[in-house]
Design a protein around this motif. Sequence first.
Motif, PDB file in Angstrom:
ATOM      1  N   ARG A 145      71.310  85.485  65.007  1.00 14.86           N
ATOM      2  CA  ARG A 145      71.687  84.235  65.126  1.00 14.86           C
ATOM      3  C   ARG A 145      72.851  84.734  65.666  1.00 14.86           C
ATOM      4  NH1 ARG A 145      72.839  81.096  59.607  1.00 14.86           N
ATOM      5  NH2 ARG A 145      73.591  83.817  59.231  1.00 14.86           N
ATOM      6  N   ALA A 146      73.647  83.940  66.769  1.00 22.74           N
ATOM      7  CA  ALA A 146      74.852  83.674  67.670  1.00 22.74           C
ATOM      8  C   ALA A 146      74.692  82.293  67.826  1.00 22.74           C
ATOM      9  CB  ALA A 146      74.779  85.369  68.718  1.00 22.74           C
ATOM     10  N   ALA A 147      75.930  82.555  68.702  1.00 24.08           N
ATOM     11  CA  ALA A 147      77.046  81.500  69.410  1.00 24.08           C
ATOM     12  C   ALA A 147      78.187  81.642  69.323  1.00 24.08           C
ATOM     13  CB  ALA A 147      77.185  80.419  67.982  1.00 24.08           C
ATOM     14  N   GLY A 148      78.657  82.621  70.107  1.00 25.11           N
ATOM     15  CA  GLY A 148      79.225  82.743  70.598  1.00 25.11           C
ATOM     16  C   GLY A 148      81.164  83.011  69.644  1.00 25.11           C
ATOM     17  N   GLY A 149      80.658  83.176  68.374  1.00 23.91           N
ATOM     18  CA  GLY A 149      82.152  83.732  67.692  1.00 23.91           C
ATOM     19  C   GLY A 149      81.943  82.887  66.387  1.00 23.91           C
ATOM     20  N   PHE A 150      81.273  81.536  67.048  1.00 27.95           N
ATOM     21  CA  PHE A 150      81.952  80.441  66.070  1.00 27.95           C
ATOM     22  C   PHE A 150      81.503  80.640  64.149  1.00 27.95           C
ATOM     23  CE2 PHE A 150      81.383  76.490  64.790  1.00 27.95           C
ATOM     24  CZ  PHE A 150      82.641  75.613  64.251  1.00 27.95           C
ATOM     25  N   THR A 151      82.264  80.749  64.150  1.00 29.58           N
ATOM     26  CA  THR A 151      81.753  80.478  62.515  1.00 29.58           C
ATOM     27  C   THR A 151      80.642  81.917  61.912  1.00 29.58           C
ATOM     28  OG1 THR A 151      79.351  79.458  61.804  1.00 29.58           O
ATOM     29  CG2 THR A 151      81.553  78.513  62.009  1.00 29.58           C
ATOM     30  N   GLY A 152      81.114  82.771  60.718  1.00 27.50           N
ATOM     31  CA  GLY A 152      80.305  83.783  60.217  1.00 27.50           C
ATOM     32  C   GLY A 152      78.413  83.473  59.927  1.00 27.50           C
ATOM     33  N   ARG A 153      78.377  82.729  59.607  1.00 28.05           N
ATOM     34  CA  ARG A 153      76.915  82.195  59.727  1.00 28.05           C
ATOM     35  C   ARG A 153      76.391  81.642  61.047  1.00 28.05           C
ATOM     36  NH1 ARG A 153      77.774  76.454  56.176  1.00 28.05           N
ATOM     37  NH2 ARG A 153      80.478  76.256  56.994  1.00 28.05           N
ATOM     38  N   ALA A 154      76.497  81.574  61.842  1.00 25.29           N
ATOM     39  CA  ALA A 154      75.966  80.230  62.670  1.00 25.29           C
ATOM     40  C   ALA A 154      76.201  82.583  63.845  1.00 25.29           C
ATOM     41  CB  ALA A 154      76.607  80.047  63.656  1.00 25.29           C
ATOM     42  N   ASN A 155      76.845  83.227  63.393  1.00 21.40           N
ATOM     43  CA  ASN A 155      77.049  84.733  64.338  1.00 21.40           C
ATOM     44  C   ASN A 155      76.648  85.896  63.136  1.00 21.40           C
ATOM     45  OD1 ASN A 155      78.071  83.776  66.828  1.00 21.40           O
ATOM     46  ND2 ASN A 155      78.909  82.602  65.079  1.00 21.40           N
ATOM     47  N   SER A 156      75.530  85.768  62.377  1.00 19.56           N
ATOM     48  CA  SER A 156      75.302  86.746  61.394  1.00 19.56           C
ATOM     49  C   SER A 156      73.395  86.746  61.685  1.00 19.56           C
ATOM     50  CB  SER A 156      75.780  87.206  60.305  1.00 19.56           C
ATOM     51  OG  SER A 156      75.038  85.490  59.416  1.00 19.56           O
ATOM     52  N   THR A 157      72.895  87.708  60.954  1.00 20.39           N
ATOM     53  CA  THR A 157      71.728  87.965  60.719  1.00 20.39           C
ATOM     54  C   THR A 157      71.743  87.320  59.120  1.00 20.39           C
ATOM     55  OG1 THR A 157      71.165  89.801  62.079  1.00 20.39           O
ATOM     56  CG2 THR A 157      69.676  89.784  60.449  1.00 20.39           C
ATOM     57  N   LEU A 158      70.417  86.120  59.259  1.00 19.98           N
ATOM     58  CA  LEU A 158      70.083  85.741  57.356  1.00 19.98           C
ATOM     59  C   LEU A 158      69.326  86.989  56.977  1.00 19.98           C
ATOM     60  CD1 LEU A 158      70.463  83.562  55.527  1.00 19.98           C
ATOM     61  CD2 LEU A 158      68.976  82.749  56.369  1.00 19.98           C
ATOM     62  N   THR A 159      69.355  87.637  56.116  1.00 18.32           N
ATOM     63  CA  THR A 159      69.045  88.793  55.655  1.00 18.32           C
ATOM     64  C   THR A 159      68.008  87.754  54.462  1.00 18.32           C
ATOM     65  OG1 THR A 159      70.464  89.706  54.027  1.00 18.32           O
ATOM     66  CG2 THR A 159      70.261  90.417  56.328  1.00 18.32           C
ATOM     67  N   SER A 160      67.371  87.112  54.271  1.00 17.60           N
ATOM     68  CA  SER A 160      66.649  86.195  53.260  1.00 17.60           C
ATOM     69  C   SER A 160      65.294  86.996  53.666  1.00 17.60           C
ATOM     70  CB  SER A 160      66.781  85.299  52.644  1.00 17.60           C
ATOM     71  OG  SER A 160      68.294  84.912  52.247  1.00 17.60           O
ATOM     72  N   GLY A 161      64.423  86.759  52.425  1.00 23.36           N
ATOM     73  CA  GLY A 161      63.185  87.857  52.760  1.00 23.36           C
ATOM     74  C   GLY A 161      62.987  88.395  53.294  1.00 23.36           C
ATOM     75  N   ASP A 162      61.768  88.165  54.238  1.00 23.59           N
ATOM     76  CA  ASP A 162      61.116  89.513  54.412  1.00 23.59           C
ATOM     77  C   ASP A 162      60.772  89.988  55.728  1.00 23.59           C
ATOM     78  OD1 ASP A 162      59.245  92.003  54.795  1.00 23.59           O
ATOM     79  OD2 ASP A 162      57.778  91.403  54.057  1.00 23.59           O
ATOM     80  N   PRO A 163      61.509  90.801  56.115  1.00 19.73           N
ATOM     81  CA  PRO A 163      61.655  91.415  57.741  1.00 19.73           C
ATOM     82  C   PRO A 163      60.520  91.604  58.279  1.00 19.73           C
ATOM     83  CG  PRO A 163      62.980  93.290  56.387  1.00 19.73           C
ATOM     84  CD  PRO A 163      62.648  91.599  55.426  1.00 19.73           C
ATOM     85  N   GLY A 164      59.660  92.126  57.549  1.00 18.63           N
ATOM     86  CA  GLY A 164      58.269  92.000  58.324  1.00 18.63           C
ATOM     87  C   GLY A 164      58.159  94.265  58.467  1.00 18.63           C
ATOM     88  N   VAL A 165      59.663  94.391  57.937  1.00 19.17           N
ATOM     89  CA  VAL A 165      59.688  95.770  59.152  1.00 19.17           C
ATOM     90  C   VAL A 165      60.504  96.424  57.967  1.00 19.17           C
ATOM     91  CG1 VAL A 165      59.287  95.815  61.388  1.00 19.17           C
ATOM     92  CG2 VAL A 165      61.428  95.060  60.467  1.00 19.17           C
ATOM     93  N   PRO A 166      60.793  97.831  57.896  1.00 18.12           N
ATOM     94  CA  PRO A 166      61.793  98.520  57.151  1.00 18.12           C
ATOM     95  C   PRO A 166      63.118  98.154  57.512  1.00 18.12           C
ATOM     96  CG  PRO A 166      60.389 100.020  58.020  1.00 18.12           C
ATOM     97  CD  PRO A 166      59.895  99.071  58.169  1.00 18.12           C
ATOM     98  N   VAL A 167      64.047  97.789  56.312  1.00 17.39           N
ATOM     99  CA  VAL A 167      64.729  97.485  56.345  1.00 17.39           C
ATOM    100  C   VAL A 167      66.563  97.955  57.406  1.00 17.39           C
ATOM    101  CG1 VAL A 167      68.039  96.645  55.204  1.00 17.39           C
ATOM    102  CG2 VAL A 167      65.206  96.144  53.741  1.00 17.39           C
ATOM    103  N   PRO A 168      66.090  99.511  57.158  1.00 19.86           N
ATOM    104  CA  PRO A 168      66.998 100.189  58.513  1.00 19.86           C
ATOM    105  C   PRO A 168      66.036  99.480  60.171  1.00 19.86           C
ATOM    106  CG  PRO A 168      65.649 101.745  56.409  1.00 19.86           C
ATOM    107  CD  PRO A 168      66.010 100.204  56.907  1.00 19.86           C
ATOM    108  N   GLU A 169      65.196  99.574  60.013  1.00 16.32           N
ATOM    109  CA  GLU A 169      65.243  99.060  61.540  1.00 16.32           C
ATOM    110  C   GLU A 169      65.729  97.575  61.913  1.00 16.32           C
ATOM    111  OE1 GLU A 169      60.837  98.151  64.354  1.00 16.32           O
ATOM    112  OE2 GLU A 169      60.825  99.654  62.111  1.00 16.32           O
ATOM    113  N   ALA A 170      65.381  96.897  61.041  1.00 16.01           N
ATOM    114  CA  ALA A 170      65.557  95.766  60.447  1.00 16.01           C
ATOM    115  C   ALA A 170      67.132  95.326  61.090  1.00 16.01           C
ATOM    116  CB  ALA A 170      64.892  94.388  59.402  1.00 16.01           C
TER     117      ALA A 170
END
Length: 243
Positions: free
Chosen positions: A29-54
């Motif tokens: 997620r990205a939103a011009g730096g407005f709030t950490g929630r909207a500008n971070s990768t939510l890591t809940s669940g399975d990314p479908g690839v190894p975590v380092p690659e994700a």
Amino acid sequence: MDPVFEVELRCADAWPAQVEERLGDWRLRAAGGFTGRANSTLTSGDPGVPVPEALHRAVVFAKANGIGPTAHVVSDSRHEDAVRSAGWVVDEGHPGGAESGVLVGSLAGFRGAEVAGVSVSDVPVPGWWELVASGTPTDAQRHVLASGTGTGFGVVERDGEVVAAVRGAVVGDLLHIARLAVRPSHRRRGLARGLLVGLAAWGAERGAVRCALQVAAHNTAAWELYESLGCVEHHRYRYWVPA
């Protein structure tokens, strides 16, 4: 579905980023730096690839969107050790605090003395923006706070002036509550509680039966207010960044 994963997803749906890419269950997620929630990768669940690659994909996404790479990681989750092993560290310098708690509660517990001047509308009034965005909102703020469906903008007015404001968003049966603010000159008068009670009634009319709030760990005043309305800690999350 895991209850922590479910609450995190609903909170994410209630807080739409300007740019979002899916990587399995993860959300970049990205939103011009407005709030950490909207500008971070939510890591809940399975990314479908190894975590380092994700995490590498998260770094590439962040750079492409002009923000610093940040991971939103549920504390004590199955991914936390993997994020640490990939060379990431807790962002102790995060402006809003590195750690936040997610509180949940039943809207039936939102009770209190009626407060005059409380209203919740489908569009934000100018005074609402002044309190929650410190004036004229940026494009990112408008998108995150006002572009979603099922969003309500609560205010308390005194003599034509907005003296308290809050944002609510209904996602399924959950009311997400955020951006509660009261003018310093009107604090300690029960306005925040009265506004939350009004917002809870608004959410209940739209099918919500419970609520969720994401509160910085150091914001003890907010914790006390929400706990007095029957909310309890569900889990915590922290922001991680590359070392």
